[in-house]
Design a protein around this motif. Sequence first.
Motif, PDB file in Angstrom:
ATOM      1  N   ASP A  87      50.901 -47.693  71.628  1.00 20.41           N
ATOM      2  CA  ASP A  87      50.305 -46.506  71.942  1.00 20.41           C
ATOM      3  C   ASP A  87      51.683 -45.505  72.270  1.00 20.41           C
ATOM      4  O   ASP A  87      51.232 -44.283  72.146  1.00 20.41           O
ATOM      5  N   PHE A  88      52.484 -46.209  73.270  1.00 23.44           N
ATOM      6  CA  PHE A  88      53.598 -45.014  73.704  1.00 23.44           C
ATOM      7  C   PHE A  88      54.378 -44.815  72.699  1.00 23.44           C
ATOM      8  O   PHE A  88      54.876 -43.688  72.514  1.00 23.44           O
ATOM      9  N   GLY A  93      55.696 -40.265  69.090  1.00 25.72           N
ATOM     10  CA  GLY A  93      56.524 -40.034  67.973  1.00 25.72           C
ATOM     11  C   GLY A  93      57.909 -40.626  67.740  1.00 25.72           C
ATOM     12  O   GLY A  93      58.639 -40.475  66.880  1.00 25.72           O
ATOM     13  N   ARG A  94      58.209 -41.586  68.915  1.00 27.42           N
ATOM     14  CA  ARG A  94      59.479 -42.298  68.613  1.00 27.42           C
ATOM     15  C   ARG A  94      59.235 -43.328  67.632  1.00 27.42           C
ATOM     16  O   ARG A  94      60.495 -43.626  67.045  1.00 27.42           O
ATOM     17  N   MET A  95      58.411 -43.979  67.353  1.00 25.09           N
ATOM     18  CA  MET A  95      58.248 -44.922  66.123  1.00 25.09           C
ATOM     19  C   MET A  95      57.122 -44.150  65.158  1.00 25.09           C
ATOM     20  O   MET A  95      56.020 -43.655  65.648  1.00 25.09           O
ATOM     21  N   GLN A 103      68.961 -45.042  70.476  1.00 25.46           N
ATOM     22  CA  GLN A 103      67.524 -45.222  71.164  1.00 25.46           C
ATOM     23  C   GLN A 103      66.613 -44.315  70.281  1.00 25.46           C
ATOM     24  O   GLN A 103      67.300 -43.205  69.512  1.00 25.46           O
ATOM     25  N   ALA A 104      65.519 -44.744  70.418  1.00 20.92           N
ATOM     26  CA  ALA A 104      64.522 -43.829  69.558  1.00 20.92           C
ATOM     27  C   ALA A 104      64.250 -42.405  70.116  1.00 20.92           C
ATOM     28  O   ALA A 104      64.038 -42.391  71.246  1.00 20.92           O
ATOM     29  N   GLN A 105      64.310 -41.537  69.320  1.00 20.90           N
ATOM     30  CA  GLN A 105      63.972 -40.059  69.783  1.00 20.90           C
ATOM     31  C   GLN A 105      62.823 -39.395  69.786  1.00 20.90           C
ATOM     32  O   GLN A 105      62.016 -40.096  68.853  1.00 20.90           O
ATOM     33  N   GLN A 106      62.190 -39.013  70.627  1.00 22.11           N
ATOM     34  CA  GLN A 106      60.883 -38.372  70.680  1.00 22.11           C
ATOM     35  C   GLN A 106      60.905 -37.222  69.437  1.00 22.11           C
ATOM     36  O   GLN A 106      61.861 -36.392  69.679  1.00 22.11           O
ATOM     37  N   LYS A 107      59.662 -37.371  68.839  1.00 22.30           N
ATOM     38  CA  LYS A 107      59.500 -36.065  67.882  1.00 22.30           C
ATOM     39  C   LYS A 107      58.138 -36.072  67.744  1.00 22.30           C
ATOM     40  O   LYS A 107      57.309 -36.803  68.209  1.00 22.30           O
ATOM     41  N   ASP A 112      47.687 -39.512  64.016  1.00 23.94           N
ATOM     42  CA  ASP A 112      46.656 -39.066  64.892  1.00 23.94           C
ATOM     43  C   ASP A 112      46.244 -40.150  65.780  1.00 23.94           C
ATOM     44  O   ASP A 112      46.550 -41.087  65.842  1.00 23.94           O
ATOM     45  N   ASP A 113      45.548 -39.698  66.866  1.00 23.90           N
ATOM     46  CA  ASP A 113      45.139 -40.574  67.882  1.00 23.90           C
ATOM     47  C   ASP A 113      44.300 -41.667  67.376  1.00 23.90           C
ATOM     48  O   ASP A 113      44.618 -42.727  68.039  1.00 23.90           O
ATOM     49  N   GLU A 114      43.363 -41.299  66.491  1.00 24.85           N
ATOM     50  CA  GLU A 114      42.738 -42.531  66.011  1.00 24.85           C
ATOM     51  C   GLU A 114      43.579 -43.771  65.147  1.00 24.85           C
ATOM     52  O   GLU A 114      43.428 -44.799  65.196  1.00 24.85           O
ATOM     53  N   GLN A 115      44.626 -43.140  64.419  1.00 22.25           N
ATOM     54  CA  GLN A 115      45.462 -44.039  63.621  1.00 22.25           C
ATOM     55  C   GLN A 115      46.393 -44.804  64.813  1.00 22.25           C
ATOM     56  O   GLN A 115      46.743 -46.013  64.614  1.00 22.25           O
TER      57      GLN A 115
END
Length: 263
Positions: A87-88, A93-95, A103-107, A112-115
């Motif tokens: 979920d995090f 958007g890191r993954m 390290q993975a960048q936030q994007k 969407d939330d359901e997926q």
Amino acid sequence: MKALSQQRRHPLAVLALMVLALLLTGGLYAVATTTNEAKAQTESYSAQDIEEGEKLFIANCSTCHGLDAAGTPSGPSLVGVGAAAVDFQVGTGRMPMQANGPQAQQKAPQFDDEQVRQLAGYVATFGAGPSVPEEQYLDVAEGNAANGAKVFLANCAMCHNAAGAGGALTRGKFAPTVMDVSEKHIYEAMQTGPQNMPVFNDANITPEEKRDVITYLKTLEQSPNPGGFGLGALGPVSEGLFVWTVGLAVIIGFTVWITSRSA
């Protein structure tokens, strides 16, 4: 015959049998507990959620993490990471990652939330791990900002800055800002220890203390900058650089002006 068998029995045989029995009992208990925890975590997800999550995982995650989520040279195992980690990582958007790096960048999130919820539910079936936090631990109205400040300064400020503005680490890594991050993602970061962050499980920081930390950070977001510009909330480093740069520019400009007037 009885006397002969007694003579052959080693004095430590009973002790060895007891140790083996304890190890067997402990192993069976651990397996049963892990199975029950994993089952409890997936109870909030329907069979359809898990089925859809599997499709999303195979299409978007299996290339790096493997079809069985056991990991590959390109990505770590996801067995036992729990729904909170997914979920995090996916919710921020890191993954999935765009490219390998320190390290993975936030994007912007790709799903969407359901997926995201479906993916988290599917990964949770691979083994017990931290679950998505309950709403009661995200309610900042119930938190104690003063206690949250103590916990944050003792455990987090050395990397994220006392004001939560983030900071540089080694080898191209960094601690990101925790300002304007959702309550759920802050809690999950403490639970799962993403990137270079240590894991703060409930034995290290209790769920109530995690809520206090979130309350403290949300209080910081609403705090004004009485001195004027925030300058990234990086303290004397940014302030000194600003004074040095602006002050030097003023001195040079004034010197040029004086020189041109005397000519």
